[in-house]
Design an enzyme around this catalytic site. Structure first.
Site, mmCIF file in Angstrom:
data_model
loop_
_atom_site.group_PDB
_atom_site.id
_atom_site.type_symbol
_atom_site.label_atom_id
_atom_site.label_comp_id
_atom_site.label_asym_id
_atom_site.label_seq_id
_atom_site.Cartn_x
_atom_site.Cartn_y
_atom_site.Cartn_z
ATOM 1 N N GLY A 216 0.758 -1.343 0.036
ATOM 2 C CA GLY A 216 -0.103 0.122 0.102
ATOM 3 C C GLY A 216 0.914 1.377 0.090
ATOM 4 O O GLY A 216 0.240 2.261 -0.085
ATOM 5 N N ARG B 191 -2.850 -5.445 14.559
ATOM 6 C CA ARG B 191 -3.464 -6.206 13.894
ATOM 7 C C ARG B 191 -4.044 -7.689 14.372
ATOM 8 O O ARG B 191 -4.851 -8.346 14.071
ATOM 9 C CB ARG B 191 -2.526 -6.567 12.638
ATOM 10 C CG ARG B 191 -2.455 -5.289 11.660
ATOM 11 C CD ARG B 191 -1.226 -5.492 10.632
ATOM 12 N NE ARG B 191 -1.435 -4.281 9.778
ATOM 13 C CZ ARG B 191 -0.394 -4.113 8.767
ATOM 14 N NH1 ARG B 191 0.509 -4.830 8.828
ATOM 15 N NH2 ARG B 191 -0.729 -2.814 7.907
ATOM 16 N N GLU C 102 12.004 -8.075 5.345
ATOM 17 C CA GLU C 102 11.210 -9.095 5.965
ATOM 18 C C GLU C 102 11.960 -10.532 6.149
ATOM 19 O O GLU C 102 11.517 -11.244 7.161
ATOM 20 C CB GLU C 102 10.198 -9.355 5.099
ATOM 21 C CG GLU C 102 8.593 -10.129 5.882
ATOM 22 C CD GLU C 102 7.475 -10.054 4.902
ATOM 23 O OE1 GLU C 102 7.403 -9.489 3.888
ATOM 24 O OE2 GLU C 102 6.495 -10.965 5.090
#
Lengths: 465, 410
Positions: A48, A296, A430
């Site tokens: 995003g 989250r 990541e």
């Protein structure tokens, strides 16, 4: 012995890999970037484009008080303090630096407003002008082209070469690899005179690997990631003695639409409108069940307990920052209704309950605090009452791997036996673990990738050989 | 008041529906004004197995958010159907609930009777229908997958563009050509992939094409790193659900273009070669003529004068010298006209060579002096030295005649 030779070999062409390549080049090194897919950018290009920065220029302009310490505190809270403090500190402290670098060095354009994402105590998230990570990836690729940094596509890492003296000297790749065929490609040995930088991302799409780490995340659960998000890079590092860390911590995104595949366009709608300016409702009961702006993990855990889908509802005032709204409507990911009644009927939600829920939420909005779930209510928040109303049906999807290889403050990968850095091996993004602990805050991943990508690039370029 | 006494009173008061109360499939709960359950039928006990019912808060039992009966009454108005979720152990059940006021003895007037109908099977049925739907969806997905395979296996890039000039589908070849992953390429605006001119051409095609028609064009493509390259596009139009779509087949023609350029270069080169060849032929012809002319000149300028001089003189020695000279001149004429350099000429200085050239041209001594700005004595010294170097000293050979056959372009 070697077919090709460079100072620095970067594996992966996402945010972390390209930041590494650009910095290593700046440091005077010859650089090659290896990418196993047929196009560059990986997950970064479909993300995003949300970047968290503490004490940023826009925050100053908008009078939002923030600090690296506060960002770090938010990260620890979401990460349940499983985060490695020294690494978190670096990400938080250098967050605004990294953001400035993208603006000043790369010419990245951001929207002139900030977003508040779940788990952050203040609005500190920038968003690229095109509401996509490609808004950063494209300028990065352009910079690589200008600097003649080669990005070799269809080049799949099959082995990291570590000598008996402990030093990593290069990699073996499958050249001409056609994802996902294991048989494709021919071996090519590439020497890294100064360092190999692993920037291979997470393993959200590696069902076998992720199910081993967390059996709940079987093939029935979708992912927001691109298909190339698999574990080979991580596995190659583990094979030569890198330290694994918190591999079972795999995050699901609570904002993904059940009416489209992957990250899609709905995720950004939920993040920019549905959650901050709307309510999340259990379709079966018509009731709210969680703080829409909580971390989250809390949201996903609550959603997974529900038997039917969860639905985010907002109104015309709530969608004013939803940059993907038109695309969502076009694809039927978000639906528009003239009345709440219509919305309830078409989604088979108990109307009475939904009306009660909305009324109660609106009362919270007018009171200025959430009576039920303690959602932080923004100043510009309005009651849900102005038609048309919008709804998006949600399902949690595997999104981010908090775990990976352990690195130190210099981006060096640590050996599992000695706990010392493996000479010549760096990692960023990541594929590394320990920074986000049990749960990563939204919009901190890009910051993390940029900060540690740049650190790894600088240090790899300076590594003696 | 003791609960057993309450129950007794209750039973007396409503004995006429005792049978129903005991045998119905609905759950019946009677609730006092304090929100506490005072009576429950056997079915209720069965559903809430092993649980104590009488004495518990009604609101708490049914997860109604409140234990205060007044609030429950407000939330669940009388004589309406309410759907509620109840967790029993690990199970979640759904009931249709009907709440009615309980009229009777004074201490119960504010109480209610709740009749609950277990909807779980119906909801389960709904789930079943949903899962059947899923099966159909999966079948459709299977079909989609087949189409997908075809779509992916095509060797060229395919973009499907809609009326908003948005890419709605793309295959991996297209993804490779433009350097953008499929997941990103779908949803991207078409204008990202080309320049203004390319977009203009495409828009022109989009507007002019009728369904099923096919058009081709060559435009500039943009790779994600900003690199520009030539692409060939084949655009068709498909109408689907009253909307227009344009499948675009894309081919990167960088190599083809390079080949074309190379080919053009080769063609140009071979043309140039032709021109050169004809030039060469022409110059050969010119050479030939020049040589003929040279022969003519030599005959006229050297041979004929030598012959004349030979015929005029009676001195035998001079005659024989001229004969030798003529012989040599003839040999040189016939030996392929190669202007062989004379070893003697190489010994000459620059000025001497220059003088030789003028003598060769048939100029008189006086003319030479004027031309070269020399004193006559100096010229004579030069002449003497030249004759010496050429080995003509003491030989009665005219220098001009000797030089006539020589190449003085040293």
């Amino acid at each position: 012995m070697w077919d090709l030779e460079y100072d620095v070999v970067v594996v992966g062409s996402g945010f972390a890999g390209l930041a590494t390549a650009l910095e290593a080049h700046e440091g005077g090194a010859t650089v090659i970037v290896l990418e196993k897919m047929h196009a560059p950018g990986g997950n970064s290009s479909i993300s995003g484009g949300l970047v968290a920065a503490a004490a940023s220029p826009l925050q100053e302009e908008l009078g939002i008080v923030d600090s690296p310490e506060l960002l770090a505190k938010d990260m620890f809270k979401a990460g349940q303090d499983m985060n490695h403090h020294d690494l978190v500190k670096i990400v938080a402290e250098q967050s605004t630096d990294a953001l400035r670098w993208t603006i000043e060095k790369l010419g990245v354009e951001y929207k002139p407003c900030l977003n508040i994402l779940g788990g952050h105590s203040v609005a500190r998230t920038y968003n690229t002008a095109n509401a996509s990570g490609s808004g950063i990836i494209r300028p990065m690729l352009q910079a690589c082209r200008k600097n003649n940094i080669q990005i070799r596509m269809k080049a799949m890492l099959s082995e990291i070469v570590r000598k008996p003296n402990g030093r990593v000297e290069g990699v073996v790749i499958k050249d001409g690899y056609l994802f996902p065929s294991g048989k494709s490609g021919t071996p090519l040995r590439i020497r890294a005179r100064r360092g190999v930088v692993l920037a291979t991302g997470g393993y959200s799409r590696d069902i076998a690997f992720r199910t081993i780490q967390n059996p709940i995340l079987n093939e029935k659960i979708e992912s927001t990631n691109q298909p190339g998000a698999t574990a080979e890079g991580l596995v190659a590092a583990l094979k030569i003695g890198a330290t694994p860390i918190q591999l079972a911590h795999i995050q699901l995104g609570p904002w993904a639409s059940s009416d489209e595949a992957g990250f899609g366009v709905g995720s950004m709608f939920s993040m920019l409108a549905g959650f901050p300016y709307g309510i999340l409702v259990d379709a079966r009961t018509g009731k709210r069940f969680v703080n829409e702006l909580s971390d989250r993990r809390l949201r996903v855990d609550a959603m997974l307990k529900k038997k039917r889908f969860s639905i985010a509802i907002t109104d015309s005032s709530g969608v004013r920052f939803a940059s993907t709204l038109n695309k969502c409507l076009k694809r039927g990911v978000v639906r528009q209704y003239e009345t709440i009644e219509q919305l309830a009927i078409e989604n088979n939600i108990k109307l009475d309950n939904l009306l009660v829920t909305i009324e109660r939420y609106n009362r919270s909005v007018s009171l200025g605090h959430d009576m039920d779930f303690g959602k932080p209510l923004q100043k510009d928040l309005q009651a849900i009452e102005t038609p048309p109303f919008y709804a998006i049906r949600l399902t949690p999807k595997v999104h981010h791997c908090m775990g990976g290889v352990q690195i130190d403050r210099e981006g060096r990968v640590l050996d599992i036996e000695t706990h010392e850095p493996i000479p010549g091996l760096f990692a960023a993004g990541e594929v590394t673990g320990g920074i986000h602990g049990a749960s990563r805050l939204g919009s901190v991943a890009i910051t993390d990738c940029l900060v540690f990508g740049r650190i790894a690039g600088r240090n790899a370029a300076n590594e003696p050989f | 008041m003791k609960q057993e006494e309450q129950c007794c009173q209750q039973r007396v008061g409503k004995s006429y529906y005792e049978v129903i109360f005991l045998n119905t499939n609905n759950l019946i709960l009677i609730v006092g004004d304090d929100g506490v359950i005072v009576e429950a039928n056997p079915k209720a006990y069965k559903v809430f197995q092993e649980q104590k019912l009488v004495g518990r808060f009604f609101g708490e039992l049914l997860d109604l958010d409140s234990n205060i009966l007044q609030i429950i009454k407000e939330r669940y108005p009388f004589d309406q159907q309410h759907e509620i979720d109840v967790r029993i152990g690990n199970e979640s059940l759904i009931f249709k609930m009907n709440v009615s006021p309980l009229l009777g003895d004074s201490n119960l007037t504010a109480g209610v009777i709740a009749i609950l109908n277990d909807l779980t099977p119906e909801v389960d049925n709904r789930v079943l229908i949903e899962s059947e739907m899923m099966c159909h969806v999966q079948e459709k997905a299977h079909l989609d997958k087949m189409l997908e395979m075809i779509f992916l296996s095509v060797g060229e890039g395919i973009l499907l563009v809609d009326e908003d000039r948005e890419i709605v589908r793309a295959n991996s070849q297209a993804s490779e050509i433009f350097g953008i992953l499929e997941q990103k390429l779908c949803g991207e605006e078409l204008e990202y992939l080309t320049d203004g001119e390319g977009m203009q051409i495409l828009n022109g095609l989009f507007n002019s094409l009728v369904e099923g028609e096919k058009q081709q064009a060559e435009i500039t493509g943009h790779y994600s790193n900003g690199h520009q390259f030539p692409i060939a596009v084949t655009v068709t139009r498909v109408d689907f659900r009253k909307r227009k779509f344009w499948p675009i087949i894309v081919r990167d023609i960088t190599e083809q273009k390079e080949y074309e350029i190379k080919l053009q270069y080769e063609m140009k080169r071979s043309e140039e070669m032709n021109v050169t060849l004809s030039n060469v032929l022409k110059s050969i012809e010119k050479d030939r003529r020049e040589r003929e002319q040279q022969v003519k000149n030599k005959v006229k300028q050297s041979l004929l004068p030598s012959l004349q001089k030979m015929t005029k003189t009676n001195d035998l020695e001079i005659r024989s010298t001229y004969r030798e000279l003529i012989a040599q001149q003839l040999i040189e004429l016939t030996s392929g006209f190669e202007s062989r350099l004379d070893a003697g000429l190489l010994k000459l200085t620059g000025t001497e060579i220059a003088i030789c050239r003028v003598i060769q041209a048939g100029r008189s001594g006086k003319e030479i002096c004027e031309l070269m700005n020399l004193a006559f004595e100096t010229l004579q010294t030069h002449r003497k030295n030249i004759r010496k170097k050429l080995g003509l000293r003491g030989r009665k050979v005219n220098l001009q005649a000797y030089l006539a056959g020589k190449n003085c372009d040293v």
